[in-house]
Design an enzyme around this catalytic site. Structure first.
Site, PDB file in Angstrom:
ATOM      1  N   GLY A 235      21.150  62.644  13.753  1.00 13.85           N
ATOM      2  CA  GLY A 235      22.361  61.482  14.163  1.00 13.85           C
ATOM      3  C   GLY A 235      21.435  60.252  14.649  1.00 13.85           C
ATOM      4  CB  SER A 236      20.438  57.646  15.021  1.00 18.87           C
ATOM      5  OG  SER A 236      19.621  58.446  14.205  1.00 18.87           O
ATOM      6  CG  ASN A 237      22.228  57.089  20.588  1.00 17.86           C
ATOM      7  OD1 ASN A 237      23.496  57.307  20.444  1.00 17.86           O
ATOM      8  ND2 ASN A 237      21.490  57.735  21.360  1.00 17.86           N
ATOM      9  CG  ASN A 507      25.012  59.427  14.816  1.00 16.35           C
ATOM     10  OD1 ASN A 507      24.576  59.925  15.759  1.00 16.35           O
ATOM     11  ND2 ASN A 507      24.498  58.762  13.822  1.00 16.35           N
TER      12      ASN A 507
END
Length: 801
Positions: A235-237, A507
């Site tokens: 995922g990620s921010n 995401n």
């Protein structure tokens, strides 16, 4: 492991950039074993990168090369599970059948031979050649000490094609790589004509397949779940702030990718410098020769896993007399038969057949919930345009050479190599960028409406997965004029936001990259619009929009955001849960097994909880275990009194329904679970969410997707081992970058799981300890910073011929 130093202190002028006598490079190591790789050209930079990656991660890299060569069954057994780094396959045999088929078909070599821009550039091919040479040179000149592969026969030299094959695996990770079980298991049914008992390709009897049908409604839900980015182990921010919000008038970027903490999808830090050509610092996925996310003196960028559906299906109408032939405009076309033989440890080789069409391989499922039966009437072919994309590292190189967010956008448009991620960027002039410039099948809503099969009409709106009528030539994907590859969207169609005060992604789709400037008008395959956002997105938008409104932001503000560990679920629901708990008659609730549990002590713990997932937070573990249970068993419609509204997407749904019947049961089950494990209800989170490195227990702050925490940490519950005794995935290569008007960027980084997987390396746990303590590494980018490092170690590495 760091190689022996050739010299201590700054390199002399004649060794700063080596030349002659085969490939070589200078590697300057600074604190935490971070290499700054210096060379004259791309082969030299590749050489230094391959060498330095091998020094830190030789066993993990070698394991990945076994995967892409299709030899896992030979070395590790056909039934064993892979580590999931290079595909989502369930066991080694399926992995080998797919990857060996890729290699034997010459797919990678054909892509390497494709001229740029559709194929890889000369610079990238030279970089890969250098990487392979550097990896091989390290193997030839060093003794492996990591017990994971010490003296293992499966550690071998590699070729440029092996490096490219690893890049291919990364490219199809979200497409064919998630469908391998359905590709390698696809076998034609017996025909209706009476025949002798058919024989499967591996010599066993094959039963006639029933004429199955796929239920559209169930398939729509299964496809939605299959392509839900919130369920991935990646995922990620990322957030970019414009100069209008910062103290310096220049941009800021915080990148927080969420990736596995073990195995071959780890990041690895470096700086790559070719004077006058390239100077970039950041993280690379292991085995990749270029910096994937990072910064230079003018611009910084990060990636987040995107919602674009990277594949589509074609439903095939089969020839009634031959289930391995399909009709296009009434004309039969034979499938291509790909027979693959895999060596197996302790047994005979296994031979299986895969079936390929003009659209891609025949596939019989996408996950357990989405069966795609091959009957005598129909079958399904999977189209993954990233199976023709080896441009990912070209994109990385181009990003590293960019000088502004406009340059980032141009680099993405020229190379078109990102398979499944968004890009968020900021620059020293104060600009910001969000763009979903990824390689997607060219599925317009018009095409989906005109050409979807009945299954597709159910699945596409729910998930973006198009199921097109493969029997019609007029349902071909077509091309955009600005696309470098047929059948994909050109960059002009990608959802893009330029120069907003903030641009953020966690995401969800591009819609709320900036809540004040929603992005709309894109095709469904890119993602949804006006749909509920995840708690992580909602919390992130709340936080970054407040920061942008506050203004005068600095890199220190980014660092505080990273470790704020706010749990949006707690802010939304904890007070009401505590009240619902206190209202339970007699302070008891009935657990799932029918037992009555005294939960009264939990009420006060939940009321006092500070709504964070800091390592010292008391009540965080209790709420975490409760909330996972409640949300898994209670539909959102029953959980919240105020439903989702597209007019107020960040604040809805909200207001917990205290009468929801699952609350008492979830409380009882959670309290019983913690008491049985000997865990106090108010135990500090870090006592039970931790990792062990060098025999030392390191508390870990952060929280799960269900809680919506920016600093995402996903761990597997093991009560007998103390709770969450290891991290599966989450925050990985973190970077907070800005500019102050000097010639050097202001950057702080953190590689949560450290540089090396070798337990004997001094860089096996050092940054993990920093992460546990919420401390950062000051990036050394400019020459004066590198050369004044108190830990500077200079190594000249060369091929020996």
């Amino acid at each position: 492991m760091v190689p022996p130093a050739h010299a201590q202190g700054p390199p002399s002028s004649d060794e700063r950039i080596p030349s002659g006598g085969g490939l070589s490079a200078v590697i300057r190591y600074t604190e935490n074993g971070i290499p700054h790789i210096l060379g004259r050209d791309y082969p030299q930079i590749g050489f230094g990168t391959g060498w330095a990656q091998a020094a830190d991660q030789v066993c993990v890299l070698a394991d990945g090369f076994v995967t892409v060569s299709g030899e896992r069954s030979r070395w590790f057994g056909q039934e064993a599970a892979t580590d999931g780094s290079l595909s989502s396959v369930t066991r080694n045999l399926s992995s080998d059948l797919y990857f060996k088929g890729v290699r034997e078909s010459g797919t990678v070599e054909k892509l390497l031979a494709t001229p740029a821009p559709a194929g890889p550039s000369k610079d990238l091919k030279e970089l890969m050649r250098g990487w392979a040479a550097g990896y091989n040179a390290w193997l030839a000149q060093n003794r492996i000490t990591d017990p994971a592969c010490k003296a293992a026969g499966w550690v071998r030299p590699v070729t440029t094609a092996d490096v490219a094959a690893r890049g291919f695996a990364i490219a199809v990770l979200g497409g064919e790589g998630r469908g391998i079980d359905g590709i390698t298991g696809a076998q034609p049914p017996a025909t209706a004509t009476p025949t002798p008992t058919p024989t499967a390709p591996d010599g066993g009897a094959r039963a006639a397949a029933p004429q199955q049908e796929t239920d559209p409604a169930a398939a729509a839900e299964a496809a939605r779940e299959f392509f839900d980015t919130g369920r991935y182990d990646m995922g990620s921010n990322a957030v970019a702030f414009s100069g209008s919000t910062t103290a310096s008038g220049r941009g800021l970027l915080l990148g927080n990718p969420h990736y596995p903490w073990q195995g071959g999808r780890r990041f690895w830090q470096s700086q790559q410098t070719i004077p006058g050509e390239l100077n970039v610092s950041g993280g690379s996925l292991l085995g990749m020769p270029a910096v994937s996310i990072g910064f230079n003196e003018k611009v910084a960028w990060s990636h987040t896993v995107a919602t674009g559906t990277p594949v589509n299906l074609h439903e095939l109408a089969l020839d009634p007399a031959d289930p391995t032939a399909y009709l296009v405009d009434g004309v039969p076309q034979k499938m291509t038969r790909r027979t693959v033989t895999v060596p197996v440890a302790g047994g005979d080789p296994v031979t299986r057949t895969q079936w390929w069409t003009r659209y891609g391989p025949v596939v019989t499922n996408l996950g357990a919930g989405l069966p795609l039966p091959w009957t005598t009437r129909s079958a399904y072919a999977l189209n993954d345009p990233n199976a023709a994309n080896l441009r990912g590292s070209d994109t990385a190189l181009a990003l590293g050479k960019s000088r502004s967010v406009a340059g980032i956008q141009d680099a993405l448009a020229r190379t078109q190599g990102l398979p499944w991620v968004n890009t968020v960027a900021a620059d020293s002039a104060g600009g910001t960028l969000f763009t979903q410039s990824q390689v997607l099948p060219r599925i317009t809503d018009e095409l989906a409406a005109r050409c979807s099969t009945p299954l597709g009409r159910a699945v596409y709106p729910a998930s973006g997965l198009a199921v097109l009528d493969g029997s019609r030539g007029d349902c071909a994907l077509g091309s955009d004029a600005d696309a470098v590859q047929p059948g994909v969207f050109g960059p002009g169609r990608a959802p893009t936001l330029r120069d907003a005060p903030y641009a953020e992604n966690s995401n969800d789709s591009a819609w709320l990259a900036n809540a004040d400037r929603p992005l709309t008008g894109y095709e469904r395959i890119w993602g949804s619009v006006s749909t509920p956002r995840s708690l992580r997105t909602r919390g992130a938008v709340e936080d970054v929009s407040a920061m942008a409104a506050q203004g005068r932001l600095t890199v220190a503000d980014l660092q505080r955001l990273q470790f704020a560990n706010r749990a949006p679920a707690g802010d939304l629901a904890a007070a009401d849960v505590a009240k619902a708990c206190s209202a339970l008659p007699g302070g008891t609730a009935t657990a799932g097994d029918g037992s009555v549990v005294d939960v009264s002590a939990a009420c006060a713990v939940l009321a006092r909880w500070d709504r964070t997932t800091d390592a010292g937070s008391r009540g965080a573990l209790l709420f975490d275990r409760f909330w996972r249970r409640l949300t898994a068993s209670t539909p959102a419609a029953d959980l919240w009194l105020v439903p989702f509204s597209a007019a107020d997407p960040v604040r809805t749904p909200r207001t917990l329904n205290r009468a929801a019947p699952g609350i008492g049961r979830a409380l009882a089950d959670t309290v019983a679970e913690l008491r049985a494990a000997g865990i106090a209800l108010d135990a500090p989170l870090g006592e039970h969410q931790f990792v062990v490195r060098d025999g030392r227990k390191l508390p870990v702050g952060g929280g799960t997707e269900a809680l919506g925490v920016w600093n995402k940490i996903e761990a597997r519950w093991n009560a007998a081992a103390g709770g969450y005794p290891d991290v599966a995935n989450g925050s990985s290569h973190i970077q907070a970058v800005g500019w102050d008007g000097s010639s050097c960027p202001v950057a702080r980084t953190l590689l949560t799981y450290s540089q090396s997987s070798d337990p004997g390396s001094p860089y096996h746990a050092d940054q993990t300890r920093l992460f546990s303590e919420e401390r950062w590494v000051r990036a050394r980018f400019c020459e004066r910073d590198i050369l004044t490092s108190p830990r500077l170690k200079v190594v000249l590495v060369r091929e020996r011929r």
